[in-house]
Design a protein around this motif. Structure first.
Motif, PDB file in Angstrom:
ATOM      1  N   ASN A 214     -59.046 -19.809 -61.754  1.00  0.00           N
ATOM      2  CA  ASN A 214     -58.708 -21.218 -61.590  1.00  0.00           C
ATOM      3  C   ASN A 214     -57.770 -21.440 -60.403  1.00  0.00           C
ATOM      4  O   ASN A 214     -57.914 -22.416 -59.659  1.00  0.00           O
ATOM      5  CB  ASN A 214     -58.057 -21.758 -62.866  1.00  0.00           C
ATOM      6  N   SER A 215     -56.817 -20.538 -60.203  1.00  0.00           N
ATOM      7  CA  SER A 215     -55.900 -20.655 -59.069  1.00  0.00           C
ATOM      8  C   SER A 215     -56.647 -20.540 -57.745  1.00  0.00           C
ATOM      9  O   SER A 215     -56.393 -21.293 -56.796  1.00  0.00           O
ATOM     10  CB  SER A 215     -54.813 -19.574 -59.153  1.00  0.00           C
ATOM     11  N   LEU A 216     -57.574 -19.593 -57.678  1.00  0.00           N
ATOM     12  CA  LEU A 216     -58.347 -19.403 -56.447  1.00  0.00           C
ATOM     13  C   LEU A 216     -59.245 -20.608 -56.174  1.00  0.00           C
ATOM     14  O   LEU A 216     -59.421 -21.027 -55.022  1.00  0.00           O
ATOM     15  CB  LEU A 216     -59.169 -18.125 -56.539  1.00  0.00           C
ATOM     16  N   GLU A 217     -59.821 -21.160 -57.218  1.00  0.00           N
ATOM     17  CA  GLU A 217     -60.654 -22.352 -57.052  1.00  0.00           C
ATOM     18  C   GLU A 217     -59.811 -23.519 -56.545  1.00  0.00           C
ATOM     19  O   GLU A 217     -60.268 -24.326 -55.724  1.00  0.00           O
ATOM     20  CB  GLU A 217     -61.313 -22.712 -58.380  1.00  0.00           C
ATOM     21  N   ALA A 218     -58.569 -23.606 -57.015  1.00  0.00           N
ATOM     22  CA  ALA A 218     -57.668 -24.661 -56.543  1.00  0.00           C
ATOM     23  C   ALA A 218     -57.331 -24.482 -55.064  1.00  0.00           C
ATOM     24  O   ALA A 218     -57.244 -25.460 -54.313  1.00  0.00           O
ATOM     25  CB  ALA A 218     -56.391 -24.661 -57.383  1.00  0.00           C
ATOM     26  N   VAL A 219     -57.137 -23.233 -54.640  1.00  0.00           N
ATOM     27  CA  VAL A 219     -56.892 -22.968 -53.219  1.00  0.00           C
ATOM     28  C   VAL A 219     -58.081 -23.432 -52.385  1.00  0.00           C
ATOM     29  O   VAL A 219     -57.925 -24.079 -51.347  1.00  0.00           O
ATOM     30  CB  VAL A 219     -56.612 -21.469 -52.983  1.00  0.00           C
ATOM     31  N   ALA A 220     -59.285 -23.123 -52.865  1.00  0.00           N
ATOM     32  CA  ALA A 220     -60.489 -23.565 -52.161  1.00  0.00           C
ATOM     33  C   ALA A 220     -60.582 -25.083 -52.110  1.00  0.00           C
ATOM     34  O   ALA A 220     -61.241 -25.647 -51.226  1.00  0.00           O
ATOM     35  CB  ALA A 220     -61.730 -22.976 -52.831  1.00  0.00           C
ATOM     36  N   SER A 221     -59.902 -25.759 -53.038  1.00  0.00           N
ATOM     37  CA  SER A 221     -59.941 -27.221 -53.107  1.00  0.00           C
ATOM     38  C   SER A 221     -58.760 -27.885 -52.409  1.00  0.00           C
ATOM     39  O   SER A 221     -58.618 -29.106 -52.467  1.00  0.00           O
ATOM     40  CB  SER A 221     -59.978 -27.665 -54.575  1.00  0.00           C
ATOM     41  N   GLY A 222     -57.887 -27.080 -51.785  1.00  0.00           N
ATOM     42  CA  GLY A 222     -56.803 -27.652 -51.000  1.00  0.00           C
ATOM     43  C   GLY A 222     -55.398 -27.308 -51.422  1.00  0.00           C
ATOM     44  O   GLY A 222     -54.441 -27.668 -50.725  1.00  0.00           O
ATOM     45  N   ALA A 223     -55.203 -26.649 -52.558  1.00  0.00           N
ATOM     46  CA  ALA A 223     -53.854 -26.240 -52.961  1.00  0.00           C
ATOM     47  C   ALA A 223     -53.321 -25.203 -51.975  1.00  0.00           C
ATOM     48  O   ALA A 223     -54.054 -24.312 -51.555  1.00  0.00           O
ATOM     49  CB  ALA A 223     -53.870 -25.663 -54.369  1.00  0.00           C
ATOM     50  N   ARG A 224     -52.048 -25.320 -51.636  1.00  0.00           N
ATOM     51  CA  ARG A 224     -51.459 -24.367 -50.701  1.00  0.00           C
ATOM     52  C   ARG A 224     -50.188 -23.723 -51.250  1.00  0.00           C
ATOM     53  O   ARG A 224     -49.400 -23.147 -50.523  1.00  0.00           O
ATOM     54  CB  ARG A 224     -51.179 -25.057 -49.367  1.00  0.00           C
ATOM     55  N   GLN A 225     -49.983 -23.817 -52.550  1.00  0.00           N
ATOM     56  CA  GLN A 225     -48.971 -23.022 -53.245  1.00  0.00           C
ATOM     57  C   GLN A 225     -49.560 -22.601 -54.576  1.00  0.00           C
ATOM     58  O   GLN A 225     -50.184 -23.410 -55.271  1.00  0.00           O
ATOM     59  CB  GLN A 225     -47.684 -23.802 -53.474  1.00  0.00           C
ATOM     60  N   VAL A 226     -49.387 -21.326 -54.928  1.00  0.00           N
ATOM     61  CA  VAL A 226     -49.841 -20.812 -56.219  1.00  0.00           C
ATOM     62  C   VAL A 226     -48.628 -20.258 -56.949  1.00  0.00           C
ATOM     63  O   VAL A 226     -47.875 -19.451 -56.409  1.00  0.00           O
ATOM     64  CB  VAL A 226     -50.908 -19.719 -56.063  1.00  0.00           C
ATOM     65  N   GLU A 227     -48.441 -20.703 -58.194  1.00  0.00           N
ATOM     66  CA  GLU A 227     -47.345 -20.226 -59.030  1.00  0.00           C
ATOM     67  C   GLU A 227     -47.877 -19.109 -59.919  1.00  0.00           C
ATOM     68  O   GLU A 227     -48.874 -19.292 -60.623  1.00  0.00           O
ATOM     69  CB  GLU A 227     -46.763 -21.389 -59.825  1.00  0.00           C
ATOM     70  N   CYS A 228     -47.231 -17.960 -59.872  1.00  0.00           N
ATOM     71  CA  CYS A 228     -47.784 -16.772 -60.521  1.00  0.00           C
ATOM     72  C   CYS A 228     -46.660 -15.800 -60.846  1.00  0.00           C
ATOM     73  O   CYS A 228     -45.495 -16.033 -60.503  1.00  0.00           O
ATOM     74  CB  CYS A 228     -48.830 -16.114 -59.616  1.00  0.00           C
ATOM     75  N   THR A 229     -47.000 -14.709 -61.523  1.00  0.00           N
ATOM     76  CA  THR A 229     -46.002 -13.709 -61.914  1.00  0.00           C
ATOM     77  C   THR A 229     -46.510 -12.310 -61.625  1.00  0.00           C
ATOM     78  O   THR A 229     -47.714 -12.051 -61.612  1.00  0.00           O
ATOM     79  CB  THR A 229     -45.668 -13.795 -63.423  1.00  0.00           C
ATOM     80  N   VAL A 230     -45.573 -11.401 -61.402  1.00  0.00           N
ATOM     81  CA  VAL A 230     -45.921  -9.990 -61.239  1.00  0.00           C
ATOM     82  C   VAL A 230     -46.532  -9.468 -62.536  1.00  0.00           C
ATOM     83  O   VAL A 230     -46.024  -9.718 -63.629  1.00  0.00           O
ATOM     84  CB  VAL A 230     -44.678  -9.167 -60.859  1.00  0.00           C
ATOM     85  N   ASN A 231     -47.640  -8.806 -62.438  1.00  0.00           N
ATOM     86  CA  ASN A 231     -48.396  -8.262 -63.581  1.00  0.00           C
ATOM     87  C   ASN A 231     -48.963  -9.343 -64.497  1.00  0.00           C
ATOM     88  O   ASN A 231     -49.479  -9.039 -65.568  1.00  0.00           O
ATOM     89  CB  ASN A 231     -47.544  -7.285 -64.406  1.00  0.00           C
ATOM     90  N   GLY A 232     -48.830 -10.615 -64.092  1.00  0.00           N
ATOM     91  CA  GLY A 232     -49.393 -11.700 -64.902  1.00  0.00           C
ATOM     92  C   GLY A 232     -48.650 -11.965 -66.198  1.00  0.00           C
ATOM     93  O   GLY A 232     -49.192 -12.602 -67.104  1.00  0.00           O
ATOM     94  N   ILE A 233     -47.387 -11.518 -66.306  1.00  0.00           N
ATOM     95  CA  ILE A 233     -46.647 -11.738 -67.554  1.00  0.00           C
ATOM     96  C   ILE A 233     -46.293 -13.213 -67.702  1.00  0.00           C
ATOM     97  O   ILE A 233     -46.253 -13.959 -66.726  1.00  0.00           O
ATOM     98  CB  ILE A 233     -45.380 -10.866 -67.638  1.00  0.00           C
ATOM     99  N   GLY A 234     -46.036 -13.636 -68.932  1.00  0.00           N
ATOM    100  CA  GLY A 234     -45.670 -15.018 -69.162  1.00  0.00           C
ATOM    101  C   GLY A 234     -45.963 -15.453 -70.580  1.00  0.00           C
ATOM    102  O   GLY A 234     -46.367 -14.659 -71.431  1.00  0.00           O
ATOM    103  N   GLU A 235     -45.743 -16.728 -70.831  1.00  0.00           N
ATOM    104  CA  GLU A 235     -45.971 -17.299 -72.164  1.00  0.00           C
ATOM    105  C   GLU A 235     -47.372 -16.967 -72.681  1.00  0.00           C
ATOM    106  O   GLU A 235     -48.345 -17.003 -71.939  1.00  0.00           O
ATOM    107  CB  GLU A 235     -45.822 -18.826 -72.112  1.00  0.00           C
ATOM    108  N   ARG A 236     -47.459 -16.656 -73.978  1.00  0.00           N
ATOM    109  CA  ARG A 236     -48.744 -16.408 -74.663  1.00  0.00           C
ATOM    110  C   ARG A 236     -49.541 -15.316 -73.935  1.00  0.00           C
ATOM    111  O   ARG A 236     -49.092 -14.181 -73.871  1.00  0.00           O
ATOM    112  CB  ARG A 236     -49.525 -17.715 -74.809  1.00  0.00           C
TER     113      ARG A 236
END
Length: 518
Positions: A214-236
């Motif tokens: 979904n993040s990559l698709e958003a970049v293709a659609s014009g997003a120029r910042q992606v919020e993410c975490t090392v190893n993909g850790i996070g809620e749930r």
């Protein structure tokens, strides 16, 4: 925008730390923040300053000591949150307030109990207050992917009119699917028509395993910042994985036409550091940084790689800093090589800490034929970074006697900052007996939620690392301990966890009750 690249907004220290069971102290957060700066992420979301005094101090310490990236703090739209956030991030060369409010009807009805009109008023007021405190303001519409798009457009226009220059479109509960999300992002950007000075961002969760897609698709659609975490850790189920986003954009620049500016050779070190400090293991099949990411077992694959690596590798281990070979340290190694290896592993220690770690390394070298990276990391994490000013107990001595049929007697001596305190107890095995003795010393009886012992290398003289979780009075703390003696490692882990419980209790104004004593 004058420059077209994807900015990486790392939220490992905020959303990542919200993962169940993760509890980082200030020293550990600083280590991760320094590594993120070396990785050259654009924004570090250092925490949620209004959440607790400990979180405030950690964010402020990072703002004071880490240079390079923008240092952001998260804040609800409440004025007191915004003020706390501004105070925490202000020492940074490039501070940011990241404020948010939910916009989906389900959140408005059941969580906020607010009308859309009231939300718009809150957005207008909060962004204006934030902008008066700190020039760089980011606004997020929580649960945007389940929000009415007409309302979202109105919300975002309001935030931009009040001075927000980064607008985030979160998929907070991981509900979106890629093509749908890409079209959603594209329509919002088009309809808001904010101009080149506004950066569009996305923050995707992984509940359906689609956060990166979904993040990559958003970049293709014009997003120029992606919020993410090392190893993909996070809620749930976690967040979009930083290393996967970065390497997908780099490897498939032919598809996306844009990439990040990160030093990708630091990705593996960042992954190892976060895994070690959080206690969250990286699965061997994890993309980019997993142990098997560049491993080939099938004969036909091995043959192809021997002929040309590109037959089965779309990137190389060197691209992400994964080791092709391992530097082995031993008792004849010098301090310079030792310091360099720690830096390569992602640690940022003071000269005093390096000296202390080197002395411990020399002691360990006398016990082992060779010291592995895992041994070094265990030593630094458990004997250097876990030592904080508020530490309450220090292990001084212990002895264990086996009585047959699994019964054991243990005697433990701890120093509590003013005096040595000793006690003894029996138990079902040496670890159980040692823990019983320490419960008598500390004066309360935490519940042992989990206990794990792991060898950090494959040698028979490997350092064993104990990882435990204790719970008491609704406080949960993880403790780690390392030693060539697994009983000592287990005792050190218990002491570490108890000290963290005291830290948590102090931060939350809770008293650990002696009535729980064994």
């Amino acid at each position: 925008m004058s420059e077209d690249f994807v900015r990486i907004f790392d939220t490992t220290l905020r959303d990542g730390e919200q993962s169940a069971g993760i509890n980082l102290n200030c020293a550990e957060k600083l280590q991760i923040a320094h590594q993120l700066a070396r990785l050259q992420v654009n924004v570090i979301e250092a925490g949620f300053p209004a959440a607790s005094p400990g979180d405030f101090e950690a964010v402020r310490s990072i703002a004071e000591q880490v240079s390079g990236p923008v240092i952001a703090g998260l804040a609800r739209t409440r004025t007191e949150d915004l003020q706390a956030c501004a105070e925490a991030v202000r020492p940074a060369a490039r501070p940011r307030i990241h404020t948010f409010i939910a916009t989906s009807d389900i959140h408005l009805q059941y969580k906020l109990k607010m009308t859309r009109e009231k939300v718009l008023e809150e957005v207008k007021r909060a962004v204006a207050v934030a902008r008066s405190l700190i020039p760089d303001v980011e606004f997020s519409a929580e649960d945007a992917s389940r929000s009415d798009i007409d309302f979202l457009v109105e919300v975002f226009r309001t935030a931009i009119a009040e001075g927000a220059t980064t607008i985030n479109i979160p998929d907070t509960v991981g509900y979106a699917v890629s093509k749908e999300f890409g079209a959603f992002v594209r329509e919002i950007i088009t309809r808001v028509n904010a101009g080149p000075d506004v950066i569009w961002s996305v923050h995707c969760h992984n509940d359906l395993g689609l956060a990166v897609a979904n993040s990559l698709e958003a970049v293709a659609s014009g997003a120029r910042q992606v919020e993410c975490t090392v190893n993909g850790i996070g809620e749930r189920a976690g967040n979009a994985s930083l290393e996967e986003i970065v390497m997908a954009l780099r490897t498939r620049k032919d598809r996306f036409g844009v990439e990040t500016r990160l030093d990708t050779k630091r990705l593996y070190g960042a992954s190892r550091l976060v895994s070690r400090l959080t206690g969250v293991q990286v699965p061997p099949n994890k993309a980019i940084v997993g142990g098997n990411a560049f491993a080939h077992e099938a004969g036909i694959h091995q043959h192809g790689v021997l002929c040309n690596k590109a037959t089965y590798e779309i990137m190389t281990p060197e691209d992400v800093g994964a080791p092709g070979s391992q530097l082995v340290l031993g008792k004849h190694s010098g301090k310079h090589a030792f310091r360099k290896r720690l830096e390569d592993l992602g640690y940022n220690l003071t000269e005093t800490q390096v000296g202390e770690a080197f002395s411990l390394f020399k002691e360990l070298s006398d016990k082992k034929e060779m010291v592995t990276d895992g041994d070094l990391e265990a030593l630094v994490v458990d004997d250097i970074l876990a030592v904080v000013p508020s530490r309450r107990f220090v292990l001084k001595d212990f002895s264990v006697n086996l009585a047959g049929k699994g019964r054991a007697t243990a005697s433990v001596t701890l120093h509590d900052g003013t005096e040595e305190r000793s006690d003894a107890a029996t138990g079902n095995g040496p670890v159980n007996a040692s823990y019983a003795a320490m419960m008598r010393i500390v004066g309360f009886k935490p519940e042992l939620v989990s206990y794990k012992i792991t060898a950090v290398s494959e040698k028979s003289d490997a350092v064993g690392e104990a990882d435990i979780v204790l719970k008491t009075d609704n406080l949960v703390a993880r403790g780690r301990g390392a030693s060539t003696d697994v009983i000592e490692a287990s005792i050190k882990a218990y002491v570490n966890a108890v000290n963290r419980l005291y830290q948590l209790a102090a931060a939350k104004g809770v008293t650990l009750h002696a009535s729980n004593a064994a």
